[in-house]
Design a protein around this motif. Structure first.
Motif, mmCIF file in Angstrom:
data_model
loop_
_atom_site.group_PDB
_atom_site.id
_atom_site.type_symbol
_atom_site.label_atom_id
_atom_site.label_comp_id
_atom_site.label_asym_id
_atom_site.label_seq_id
_atom_site.Cartn_x
_atom_site.Cartn_y
_atom_site.Cartn_z
ATOM 1 N N LEU A 408 -26.234 28.225 -11.527
ATOM 2 C CA LEU A 408 -26.630 29.867 -12.094
ATOM 3 C C LEU A 408 -26.979 29.791 -10.114
ATOM 4 N N LEU A 409 -26.218 30.932 -8.872
ATOM 5 C CA LEU A 409 -27.080 31.067 -8.493
ATOM 6 C C LEU A 409 -27.298 32.547 -7.584
ATOM 7 N N ILE A 410 -28.613 32.592 -6.990
ATOM 8 C CA ILE A 410 -28.520 34.010 -6.936
ATOM 9 C C ILE A 410 -29.454 33.756 -5.556
ATOM 10 N N GLU A 411 -28.865 34.420 -4.307
ATOM 11 C CA GLU A 411 -28.945 33.612 -2.926
ATOM 12 C C GLU A 411 -29.256 35.601 -2.032
ATOM 13 N N PRO A 412 -30.093 36.330 -1.845
ATOM 14 C CA PRO A 412 -32.024 36.048 -2.322
ATOM 15 C C PRO A 412 -31.620 37.028 -3.247
ATOM 16 N N LEU A 413 -32.788 36.665 -4.124
ATOM 17 C CA LEU A 413 -33.005 37.433 -5.737
ATOM 18 C C LEU A 413 -34.758 38.377 -5.303
ATOM 19 N N HIS A 414 -33.726 40.241 -5.508
ATOM 20 C CA HIS A 414 -34.734 40.797 -5.031
ATOM 21 C C HIS A 414 -35.627 41.314 -6.522
ATOM 22 N N LEU A 415 -36.639 40.741 -6.679
ATOM 23 C CA LEU A 415 -37.217 41.364 -8.441
ATOM 24 C C LEU A 415 -37.569 43.018 -8.034
ATOM 25 N N ILE A 425 -22.356 32.505 -11.131
ATOM 26 C CA ILE A 425 -22.970 31.925 -12.439
ATOM 27 C C ILE A 425 -21.182 31.582 -13.225
ATOM 28 N N SER A 426 -21.363 30.168 -13.909
ATOM 29 C CA SER A 426 -20.438 29.638 -14.298
ATOM 30 C C SER A 426 -20.941 28.327 -15.313
ATOM 31 N N ALA A 427 -19.829 28.459 -16.438
ATOM 32 C CA ALA A 427 -20.626 27.595 -17.299
ATOM 33 C C ALA A 427 -18.930 27.173 -17.974
ATOM 34 N N THR A 428 -19.607 25.755 -18.922
ATOM 35 C CA THR A 428 -17.997 25.685 -20.080
ATOM 36 C C THR A 428 -19.033 25.587 -20.912
ATOM 37 N N LEU A 429 -17.864 26.907 -22.029
ATOM 38 C CA LEU A 429 -18.140 26.439 -23.073
ATOM 39 C C LEU A 429 -17.577 25.898 -24.514
ATOM 40 N N ASN A 430 -17.891 24.973 -25.070
ATOM 41 C CA ASN A 430 -17.697 23.806 -25.978
ATOM 42 C C ASN A 430 -16.592 23.336 -25.266
ATOM 43 N N GLU A 431 -16.978 23.093 -24.360
ATOM 44 C CA GLU A 431 -16.108 21.948 -23.334
ATOM 45 C C GLU A 431 -14.737 22.182 -22.873
ATOM 46 N N LYS A 432 -13.999 23.543 -23.450
ATOM 47 C CA LYS A 432 -13.143 23.529 -23.407
ATOM 48 C C LYS A 432 -12.705 24.455 -22.681
ATOM 49 N N THR A 433 -13.698 26.216 -22.492
ATOM 50 C CA THR A 433 -14.254 27.699 -22.090
ATOM 51 C C THR A 433 -15.217 27.341 -21.033
ATOM 52 N N SER A 434 -14.272 27.676 -19.829
ATOM 53 C CA SER A 434 -14.943 28.176 -18.771
ATOM 54 C C SER A 434 -14.964 29.456 -18.225
ATOM 55 N N LEU A 435 -16.209 29.792 -18.258
ATOM 56 C CA LEU A 435 -17.054 30.997 -18.115
ATOM 57 C C LEU A 435 -17.127 31.675 -16.402
ATOM 58 N N HIS A 436 -16.920 32.145 -15.551
ATOM 59 C CA HIS A 436 -17.273 32.847 -14.518
ATOM 60 C C HIS A 436 -17.975 33.918 -14.382
ATOM 61 N N LEU A 437 -18.971 34.424 -13.817
ATOM 62 C CA LEU A 437 -19.033 36.093 -13.317
ATOM 63 C C LEU A 437 -19.204 35.550 -11.824
ATOM 64 N N GLN A 438 -19.066 37.124 -11.050
ATOM 65 C CA GLN A 438 -19.331 36.894 -9.228
ATOM 66 C C GLN A 438 -20.183 38.514 -9.103
ATOM 67 N N GLY A 439 -20.869 38.303 -8.932
ATOM 68 C CA GLY A 439 -21.215 39.810 -8.370
ATOM 69 C C GLY A 439 -22.721 40.745 -7.404
ATOM 70 N N GLU A 440 -23.313 41.272 -7.903
ATOM 71 C CA GLU A 440 -24.542 41.522 -7.632
ATOM 72 C C GLU A 440 -25.382 41.874 -8.820
ATOM 73 N N PHE A 441 -26.572 42.949 -8.275
ATOM 74 C CA PHE A 441 -27.607 43.505 -9.834
ATOM 75 C C PHE A 441 -28.648 43.548 -8.402
ATOM 76 N N THR A 442 -29.301 44.637 -8.559
ATOM 77 C CA THR A 442 -30.231 45.457 -8.580
ATOM 78 C C THR A 442 -31.071 45.499 -9.311
ATOM 79 N N ALA A 443 -32.706 45.180 -9.134
ATOM 80 C CA ALA A 443 -33.664 44.724 -9.910
ATOM 81 C C ALA A 443 -34.139 46.273 -10.333
#
Length: 977
Positions: A408-415, A425-443
Motif C-alpha cells: 500500500l502506498l499513499i504519497e502524500p497522505l492528507h488526513l 494497493i496491490s496484494a495476492t489472495l490465497n496465492e492465486k488471485t491478484s488484487l489491485h486498486l489505484q486512485g485517490e481519496f480525500t479525508a
C-alpha cells in the motif's frame, strides 16, 4: 601569647557550634522534622501523613526519610515510599557558590492517582497549597521574588517504583498500573533567571532494558526547554501492563528513536511545544492476546521518520510512515465472534462511584478559545511485504483467507484537509488471485475515486460458505473483475460504480447426488454502472457461452440444493414494504441493453420412472434486448433450440416492465414422442409406440391475467403395450386417442387457457395437463359421438333397435349401420363389440303370439299390425283352439262381452281378441328362446356390417347373457385392437 588567645577562642566557638550541630542533628532534628511533616505539612495539604523516622548524618550531610505515607482512602495512600535519601555536596557547593546535591535516592515509591467524576484525588491538596501561599502584591508574573537560583543535582535514582491510575469518571471504569519502575538522572542543573540557559543531561535506564537520554538546555522563567531525545532499544513490554487496561493483549517489541524537542513560553502567548527532526523505529512489534495460536498483530519493522509536531499550529507532519512485514492473524470463532473482540477490556465500575456522575462544569465566565483544525500530513505512507491471515471457524471445514504480498502506498497522505491523496494497493489472495486498486481519496470531506481489478479469483474458495447453506460446491470457476468506484459524502452520500466481470470454466455440483447441476465456459457482464442514492443499474451486455444445466429427478431432485436450515435462514420473515399507495412505483431504474446465450444445453433425467426418462434441450441460442424500466418500446426476447437434438423449438416474446404487459409465442416441430414413453407408461398406462408432436402456442399477459391459445397436433401417435402403473388415469386412453385421430391419423387439439397468476393454484402446465386429461376422458365416455363427428353427422351410432321377437333390420337400423361401418373404416384400430339383447317383456309376448299363430296357421308370420285381420280370417280356428281349454269356453266368453255391449259385432270382436290373448298367455317362453333371439340379432348386425366391406377383425360378436337381457335395443361398445 596574646595573638593565640583569640584564635583559640574562635576555634573553641566553632567547635562548640559544630558539636551543637551534631547533637542537634542526631537527637533533635529527626524528631522535629517528623513532627513538622506529620502535623504542619499534613495540616497544610489536608491529608494525614505518617512517617516512621527521619535520619540525618551530619558528617555526610545526608538526610533520609523512612516509610512515609500520605493518606487518600482508608486503605490506599495517595503517596508512599520506603525511603528517600538526599546527599548534600557541601564542598562542591562551597567551591561552586551554588547548592550542589550529590544524589537523591528514592526507594520503592508508590503513587495512586484516581480520577473521579468531580476531579482527581489530589485536587484538594493542590487547592490547600494554593490557599497557603501568601499573596505578592505589586508584582507581575515576570518579576522575580529573589535573586536568581541555581542548583545542581548530580544524580537522581528511583528504584522499584510503582504507579497506579484509576479512572471511574465514566460509566466504564478503567485502570492502569506500572510496576518496578527504575529511573536514573545524571547532572540535572536547575537555574532561574531570564538570561540563564542551563545545560542538562538525563540518562534513564529502564529495568527491562533500554535507555532514554535527554540532553540540551533549559530555563525556568520564562520557560524554555531545548532537548535532544534519544531512545535506545526500549522494550515495549515495559508498558504492556498499562496497555492491557486499554486492550486485552500483551505488547512486545523494541523502540529506537531520536528527536528534537522545544518548549518555550514567550510573553502571554500560548506555550510553544515543537517536536522536529524525529525518527522512530519499532522492531519485532507484536500484540498478543490470550488466545492460543499466532499473535494478533506482528510487524517486522515500523518506521516513522521526519516527524514534526507543532502544538500551537496544531500540525503533525511525518515524512515517512512505513509498515514492513505486517501480519494480522484474525479468525471468527464458532460463536461468530471475531478475534479482535477479545481485545476489548471493560473494567467494572467501583461500587462507591456513582455511574451517573457528571464531569465538573465549566465556569460560566470561562471562554474557550476558538479551536483551530488540526493539520495531519504524511508525505509517504507505506505498507509493504505484509499479509492478513483470516480463518472463518463458523464453517465446517473452516474457510481460509490469506492476503499476501500486501503493498500500500499513499504519497502524500492528507488526513485533515480537502487535498486529494493518491492511493495504490496491490496484494495476492490465497496465492492465486491478484488484487489491485489505484486512485485517490480525500479525508475531509471523505471522497474516493479509484480503479480496481481482481484477477483469477477461484470461486471454489467460497465453497465452505456455499456448503453451509446448500448441498452444492463449485468444482471450478475463475472470476475476474475490474472497474471504477467513486464515493462522495457532500452534499449527500453518493456512490457510482462501473464494472466489468468475467467468469470462466464454471462447474457446480450437487454433493448429495454427485451430479453436475450447472456449467458454462464463459460469462461476461460488460459495462455495469450503478449509482446511488438515485438507484440506477445499467448493464450494457451479458454474454453466456456454452451453459449446460443438468436436472435429475430421483428420490430427491438434484436442483433442490438448499439445506433445510439454510433455506430457513434465507426465508426469514421480513417486514414488507409499505404498499398503501397502490400507484407508487419503486424508484429504481434498471436497464439491460443486451443479453445473449449461445450453445446452451439442458439435460433432464427422471429416474423415478421405469424405464428412466431422458430428454434434452440442445443448441440453445437466446437474445434479449431493450430490457429496461425506462424504455418506451417493449423488450424483445428470442430463443431457438432443438429438443432431443432433433425437434426445432422457437420462442419469441415482447414485454414491457413498466406496464407489466407481455406477449409470448412459440412453436415445436416434429418431436419424436418415443423419448417420452416413460411418461405415457406412468400416467397413461401404455408405452409409446410411435408418434411426432407439433405444438404452437401464444400467450398474452397483462397484470396478473393470463390468456393463452395452444394448438397441439400429434402425427401418427400410437400407444403400445400396457404397462402397469398406479399413477395411470382411469380411462380408456387408447380408445380416446383413436377417436381423436382424424382421417390422416393425426390428433389435433385447440386449447385455450386463461387464469390469474395471483391465484396460488394457477399453473399453465397444470391447466394444459388437466385439459388434455379431460378431453381423453370425455371422448372415451361418448365414443360414438366422436365417430359421428368424423362424418360431420350428429346421428346416434351407438345402437340399433329391433321389432319385438324379430331379428330383422329395419330401414333406419340399416342406415345407422351403414354410417357406423363408414366411420369404422377410417379407424382400423377400433373394434365394434356387439352383444345381442332381448326382453322378457315385448320379445317374450311376441314369441308366444307367434307360436299361437303357427298352431293355427303353420309357417305363417303375422306382425302386430296385421294381427287383427288375421284373427278375423281365422275366427273358427281360434274358437276351436280356445275350446280345447274346455267345452263351451268360447261361448261363455262371447256371452259375457255381448251382455256388456249393445253392438253384437263389436262384442264378438272383443271376445275373439280376448280369447287369442288368453291362448298367448298359456304359452311359456324360456330364457333360451330369448338368448337365441338376442344372438340372432347380433349375428344379423355382424352380417350386415361385413356386407359394407368392414374388416372382420373390426367386428366382435359376444354371446348374449341371460342376466343382462333388458330390451330390444342393442348398444354397441368400442375398444382398440
Amino acid at each position: 601569647m596574646k595573638a593565640k588567645k583569640p584564635l583559640l577562642v574562635t576555634a573553641t566557638f566553632f567547635l562548640a557550634v559544630y558539636m551543637v550541630f551534631v547533637l542537634a542533628s542526631y537527637f533533635y532534628l529527626p524528631g522535629k522534622l517528623k513532627t513538622i511533616v506529620q502535623n504542619d505539612v499534613a495540616a497544610m495539604i489536608g491529608r494525614d501523613i505518617s512517617v516512621e523516622a527521619f535520619q540525618f548524618n551530619p558528617f555526610q550531610l545526608q538526610l533520609t526519610c523512612h516509610q512515609l505515607a500520605v493518606s487518600d482512602t482508608p486503605n490506599t495512600p495517595i503517596l508512599e515510599f520506603q525511603s528517600l535519601s538526599v546527599d548534600l555536596g557541601f564542598w562542591q557547593s562551597l567551591f561552586k557558590f551554588y547548592p550542589v546535591i550529590e544524589s537523591i535516592d528514592w526507594v520503592a515509591p508508590e503513587v495512586q492517582v484516581h480520577k473521579l467524576a468531580h476531579g482527581f484525588n489530589f485536587d484538594s491538596i493542590v487547592e490547600n497549597l494554593s490557599a497557603a501561599q501568601p499573596e505578592h502584591e505589586g508584582k507581575t508574573s515576570g518579576q522575580a521574588d529573589s535573586a536568581p537560583l541555581r542548583l545542581l543535582i548530580e544524580s537522581i535514582n528511583i528504584q522499584a517504583g510503582e504507579a497506579s491510575y484509576f479512572d471511574s469518571s465514566k460509566s466504564i471504569a478503567a485502570d492502569a498500573h506500572l510496576e518496578n519502575i527504575n529511573v536514573s538522572f545524571e547532572n540535572l542543573y536547575i537555574a532561574t533567571g531570564a538570561d540563564n540557559n542551563n545545560p542538562y543531561s538525563i540518562v534513564t535506564k529502564l529495568s527491562n532494558g533500554g535507555t532514554v537520554t535527554l540532553k540540551g538546555e533549559y530555563r525556568l522563567e520564562p520557560l524554555y526547554l531545548d532537548s535532544q531525545i534519544t531512545l535506545s532499544d526500549l522494550a515495549l513490554a515495559e508498558v504492556s501492563d498499562f496497555l492491557r487496561n486499554i486492550v486485552n493483549a500483551d505488547l512486545s517489541g523494541h523502540l529506537n528513536g531520536n528527536g528534537h524537542l522545544t518548549v518555550q513560553q514567550i510573553d502571554d502567548k500560548p506555550l510553544a511545544f515543537n517536536l522536529t527532526d524525529t525518527d522512530l523505529v519499532i522492531t519485532a512489534l507484536a500484540l498478543d492476546d490470550l488466545e492460543q495460536g499466532p499473535k494478533v498483530v506482528e510487524i517486522d519493522t515500523l518506521k516513522a521518520s521526519g516527524i514534526a509536531f507543532d502544538l500551537n499550529r496544531q500540525s503533525l507532519t511525518i515524512n515517512q510512515l512505513i509498515y514492513d512485514g505486517l501480519t494480522l492473524n484474525q479468525w471468527r470463532n464458532n460463536n461468530g465472534e471475531f478475534r479482535y473482540q477479545s481485545l476489548m477490556v471493560r473494567t467494572a465500575q467501583p461500587e462507591d462511584t456513582p455511574a451517573t456522575a457528571q464531569a465538573p462544569t465549566t465556569s460560566p465566565h470561562a471562554q474557550s478559545p476558538k479551536e483551530l483544525p488540526w493539520q495531519v500530513d504524511i508525505n509517504t505512507f507505506s505498507i509493504q511485504s505484509s499479509q492478513v491471515l483470516f480463518s472463518d471457524r463458523t464453517l465446517e471445514p473452516a474457510a481460509q483467507w490469506n492476503i499476501d504480498d500486501i503493498s500500500l502506498l499513499i504519497e502524500p497522505l492528507h488526513l485533515t484537509s480537502d487535498q486529494p491523496s493518491p492511493l495504490q494497493i496491490s496484494a495476492t489472495l490465497n496465492e492465486k488471485t491478484s488484487l489491485h486498486l489505484q486512485g485517490e481519496f480525500t479525508a475531509i470531506p471523505f471522497s474516493i475515486s479509484s480503479q480496481y481489478a481482481v484477477d483469477d479469483f477461484l470461486l471454489e474458495s467460497l465453497n465452505p460458505y456455499l456448503a453451509s447453506i446448500s448441498h452444492a460446491i463449485m468444482r471450478q470457476g475463475t472470476l475476474s473483475t475490474s472497474g471504477n468506484v467513486q464515493v462522495q459524502t457532500l452534499p449527500e452520500l453518493s456512490v457510482s460504480v462501473s464494472n466489468n466481470l468475467a467468469i470462466t470454466n464454471f462447474e457446480l455440483e450437487n454433493l448429495e447426488t454427485h451430479s453436475d447441476v450447472l456449467s458454462f465456459s464463459d460469462l461476461n457482464i460488460e459495462d455495469t454502472n450503478i449509482t446511488l442514492p438515485a438507484t440506477s443499474v445499467s448493464i450494457a451486455n451479458i454474454e453466456l457461452a456454452n451453459p449446460t444445466i443438468t436436472l435429475e429427478q430421483a428420490q430427491r431432485p438434484n436442483w433442490e440444493l438448499m439445506k433445510a436450515d439454510g433455506q430457513k435462514g434465507l426465508t426469514e420473515e421480513v417486514t414488507p414494504p409499505n404498499t398503501d399507495d397502490k400507484n407508487e412505483k419503486p424508484n429504481i431504474e434498471f436497464a439491460l441493453h443486451n443479453l445473449s446465450l449461445t450453445n446452451g444445453n439442458v439435460n433432464f433425467e427422471d429416474a423415478s420412472l421405469s424405464p428412466t426418462l431422458r430428454s434434452s434441450l440442445n443448441n440453445i441460442d437466446m437474445k434479449v434486448t431493450n430490457f429496461s424500466t425506462l424504455a418506451t418500446e417493449p423488450a424483445q426476447a428470442e430463443l431457438s433450440a432443438n429438443v432431443n437434438h432433433q425437434a426445432p423449438f422457437e420462442l419469441k416474446s415482447n414485454f414491457n416492465l413498466n406496464e407489466t404487459k407481455a406477449s409470448i409465442e412459440g412453436s415445436l416441430a416434429a418431436l419424436d414422442l418415443r423419448h417420452f414413453s416413460p411418461y405415457t407408461a406412468a400416467f397413461m398406462g401404455f408405452a409409446t409406440e410411435r408418434g411426432n408432436l407439433n405444438y404452437d402456442f401464444g400467450y398474452t399477459l397483462e397484470g396478473t391475467k393470463v390468456d393463452g391459445s395452444n394448438r397441439i397436433k400429434a402425427d401418427d401417435f400410437y400407444l403400445g403395450e400396457r404397462v402397469p402403473s398406479e399413477k395411470a388415469i382411469n380411462a380408456p386412453v387408447k380408445l380416446g386417442m383413436s377417436l381423436l385421430r382424424d382421417f390422416e391419423g393425426g390428433i389435433s387439439l385447440d386449447l385455450d387457457i386463461n387464469g390469474d397468476r395471483s391465484d396460488p393454484s394457477f399453473s399453465v402446465g397444470g391447466l394444459l395437463a388437466k385439459a388434455l386429461t379431460n378431453i381423453l376422458v370425455k371422448v372415451a365416455a361418448s365414443p360414438f359421438t366422436m365417430l359421428g363427428s368424423l362424418l360431420s353427422s350428429d346421428q346416434d351410432l351407438s345402437s340399433v333397435t329391433f321389432t319385438a321377437a324379430s331379428a330383422e333390420l329395419d330401414e333406419q337400423s340399416q342406415t345407422t349401420l351403414k354410417a357406423l361401418a363408414s366411420a369404422l373404416k377410417s379407424k382400423p384400430e377400433l373394434v365394434l363389440d356387439i352383444r345381442g339383447n332381448a326382453t322378457p317383456g315385448k320379445d317374450a309376448v311376441a314369441i308366444a303370439r307367434q307360436q299361437v299363430v303357427n298352431r293355427i296357421t303353420p309357417n305363417q308370420k303375422v306382425d302386430s299390425s296385421a294381427l287383427a285381420n288375421w284373427r278375423q280370417q281365422n275366427t273358427a280356428a281360434i274358437v276351436r283352439e280356445f275350446n280345447k281349454r274346455g267345452a263351451g269356453k268360447y261361448q261363455e266368453l262371447r256371452e259375457s262381452y255381448r251382455s256388456q255391449e249393445e253392438d253384437k259385432n263389436a262384442a264378438d270382436t272383443k271376445a275373439l281378441s280376448r280369447a287369442f290373448d288368453l291362448l298367448v298367455q298359456d304359452v311359456t317362453v324360456d330364457t333360451a328362446s330369448l338368448l337365441a333371439l338376442a344372438d340372432a340379432r347380433s349375428e344379423k348386425i355382424q352380417t350386415f356390417l361385413l356386407t359394407q366391406q368392414l374388416e372382420a377383425n373390426q367386428v366382435a360378436v359376444r354371446p348374449a347373457q341371460g342376466d343382462s337381457l333388458n330390451g330390444t335395443t342393442i348398444k354397441f361398445e368400442l375398444e382398440t385392437q
